[in-house]
Scaffold this active site. Structure first.
Site, PDB file in Angstrom:
ATOM      1  N   SER A 105       0.754   1.457  -1.562  1.00  0.00           N
ATOM      2  CA  SER A 105       0.856   0.178  -2.251  1.00  0.00           C
ATOM      3  C   SER A 105       1.802   0.293  -3.449  1.00  0.00           C
ATOM      4  O   SER A 105       2.979   0.606  -3.269  1.00  0.00           O
ATOM      5  CB  SER A 105      -0.549  -0.286  -2.661  1.00  0.00           C
ATOM      6  OG  SER A 105      -0.539  -1.617  -3.079  1.00  0.00           O
ATOM      7  N   ASP A 129      -0.248  -6.112   7.629  1.00  0.00           N
ATOM      8  CA  ASP A 129      -0.351  -5.960   6.170  1.00  0.00           C
ATOM      9  C   ASP A 129       0.700  -6.828   5.476  1.00  0.00           C
ATOM     10  O   ASP A 129       1.909  -6.565   5.566  1.00  0.00           O
ATOM     11  CB  ASP A 129      -0.164  -4.490   5.795  1.00  0.00           C
ATOM     12  CG  ASP A 129      -0.440  -4.215   4.328  1.00  0.00           C
ATOM     13  OD1 ASP A 129      -0.721  -5.178   3.575  1.00  0.00           O
ATOM     14  OD2 ASP A 129      -0.361  -3.041   3.916  1.00  0.00           O
ATOM     15  N   HIS A 164      -4.710  -3.549   4.444  1.00  0.00           N
ATOM     16  CA  HIS A 164      -3.996  -2.799   3.410  1.00  0.00           C
ATOM     17  C   HIS A 164      -4.727  -1.532   2.982  1.00  0.00           C
ATOM     18  O   HIS A 164      -4.195  -0.750   2.196  1.00  0.00           O
ATOM     19  CB  HIS A 164      -3.772  -3.705   2.191  1.00  0.00           C
ATOM     20  CG  HIS A 164      -2.827  -3.147   1.174  1.00  0.00           C
ATOM     21  ND1 HIS A 164      -1.518  -2.813   1.467  1.00  0.00           N
ATOM     22  CD2 HIS A 164      -2.989  -2.846  -0.143  1.00  0.00           C
ATOM     23  CE1 HIS A 164      -0.915  -2.345   0.388  1.00  0.00           C
ATOM     24  NE2 HIS A 164      -1.793  -2.349  -0.600  1.00  0.00           N
TER      25      HIS A 164
END
Length: 507
Positions: A330, A387, A442
């Protein structure tokens, strides 16, 4: 003339045999309810379900300690069962209208599910990479290794993902930082014992929250701090592992977004020029660059810390084969690219630099992509097709009155992805629901679950996947198929096994 068994039986015993045979025909199976009474078509499904339930009970009885013959311990120290189980060879899909459900309820599948939930000691191959380590580190952009996914590369990808999991755990075990003094050293439990941690890394936001936030919510604590522990540097320090990998590996692991100010930086999506670049067309996201370059009150910037530590390790191990591997999830995936750009030119003869990123957003424009390519930074992006984070930042499409014009990646004002992509998908997993929520798409553990199961685009999930389902079930229970959440309870597994850390299946 008599036929059949009567030919071989004395006449005086024939009546006894017929009586015995008649009694044998009257015996009824306790497992098969259909043998006890006539079955109508309307009740066939219910009888089949009852049949499966009885089979499962019998399976649980045969798996009790002391009932299954065993052989001596194998090379990995585990005791292996001798022969196949009593019901291992049954194909239950033949007696169940919903064939897929039948396979998932079969004894062999239940055994495998129990193993994946309760065991973490079955490891992926740990082959010698000495002669090919540069290939696995991306010197050829992983050409020929992704589809089908090479077993050694799969292990390396999962291993680097677990370094990021350790960064998350290291932060959440002690998220708060003192505002009046430099932070004290912290210990991080690394998933690979052949590595040792050498440096803590911090990221600082250049923005602050309004004063009224402290008045409205004074108990937010670390959520509003400007500087936070974001990762670490580690180096391989085991001679056998160095020999196996063909070099001494330096790992930089970075976690994802955790604090309010990190979220605020994520939304500062305007492109700004890189300060070290003379080319005005090379731009990156403002918020990511801020977290990378800003100094804290008592900590250096992330850029300064990694450059200083990499130079120190290069000098310490001068003359050895070295590699630098940067991994993140991320926000950490975005910062990994900026760190790679920073250290790839920090000194002469910098070792090969590779990035393994999970669920990373776009970071810069086409000029930034060209900049990394010129520096020979290799990037493998592991992307979940569901995602949304991997699809931002992005400019919206423009409607001209006749058609929509999508953003062009060679436009200096639009974002572009970097490197080579390995795409997985939630729908590949037989354990996850088809309509999982955004958090699961995610989630880092979900990423590692999908990578461990991925075989090729034609066979997206391998039947011999080794990664434990325990942490996935702990973090994403609402997104796991109810069949497996119910079976977890019925198998009476020790819930303490679900606690972090789990033994790494990549070791």
């Amino acid at each position: 003339m008599q036929t059949g068994v009567g030919l071989s039986l004395p006449a005086q015993n024939l009546n006894v045999f017929h009586a015995w045979r008649a009694s044998f025909k009257c015996h009824k199976s306790p497992l098969n309810p259909s043998s006890q009474k006539p079955v109508s078509s309307a009740s066939s499904t219910e009888l089949t379900r009852e049949h499966l339930s009885n089979l499962e009970k019998l399976l649980q009885k045969t798996s009790q300690p002391g009932l299954e013959p065993v052989t001596k311990a194998s090379g990995n120290g585990l005791i292996q069962p001798k022969g196949r189980g009593l019901l291992e060879g049954l194909n239950l899909s033949r007696i169940w209208p919903e064939m897929k459900a039948a396979e998932e309820m079969s004894p062999s599948h239940l055994n495998r599910l129990k193993r994946l939930l309760s065991k973490t000691m079955e490891y992926s191959p740990k082959n010698n990479l000495g002669s090919r380590w540069r290939e696995y580190h991306g010197c050829n952009d992983w050409s020929g290794l992704l589809d089908p996914l090479d077993e050694n590369l799969r292990r390396e990808v999962v291993r680097y993902g677990e370094f990021v999991q350790a960064a998350y755990h290291g932060f959440h075990s002690n998220p708060a930082m003192s505002t009046g003094e430099a932070p004290s050293p912290r210990h991080v439990a690394l998933p690979d014992r052949s590595y040792k941690m050498t440096k803590s890394l911090y990221a600082t936001s250049s923005v602050g929250l309004p004063k009224w936030v402290d008045e409205v919510a004074p108990d937010l604590g670390w959520m509003t701090q400007r500087s936070s522990w974001i990762g670490y540097v580690a180096v391989c320090d085991d001679k056998k592992e160095i020999h196996r990998m063909g070099r001494r590996d330096i790992v930089i692991a970075l976690r994802g977004t955790a604090t309010c100010l990190e979220w605020a930086e994520n939304f500062r999506a305007q492109l700004v020029q890189i300060s070290e670049s003379d080319d005005p067309t090379q731009g990156v996201e403002c918020g990511f660059l801020s977290l990378h370059k800003t100094r804290g009150a008592h900590v250096p910037s992330l850029a300064e810390s990694v450059v200083h530590e990499v130079k120190r390790l290069m000098e310490m191990y001068k003359g050895e084969n070295l590699s630098i591997t940067i991994t993140g999830h991320s926000l950490g995936a975005a910062l990994s690219l900026l760190v790679a750009d920073e250290i790839s030119s920090c000194a002469p003869d910098v070792p090969p630099v590779a990035v393994f990123s999970f669920g990373g957003p776009r970071v810069g424009n086409k000029g930034f992509v060209d900049r990394l390519n010129e520096k020979n930074v290799k990037v493998l992006r592991i992307v979940n097709g569901q995602d949304l984070i991997t699809k931002v930042p992005a400019l919206p499409s423009v409607f001209t009155g006749e058609r929509f014009i999508q953003q062009q990646e060679d436009n200096p004002w639009t974002y572009s992805h970097v490197g080579t992509e390995l795409q997985v998908d939630n729908k590949m997993s037989p354990y996850l629901k088809s309509n999982v929520d955004m958090s699961c798409c995610h989630d880092l553990e979900a990423y590692l679950h999908l990578v461990d199961g991925f075989l090729s685009s034609k066979c997206p999930f391998r039947s011999n996947a080794k990664r434990s389902l325990a942490k996935l079930l702990q973090d994403q229970k609402s997104n796991v198929k109810q069949l497996y959440t119910r079976k977890t309870l019925s198998l009476n597994l020790d819930q303490n096994r679900f606690n972090f850390p789990l033994a790494s299946p990549s070791q």
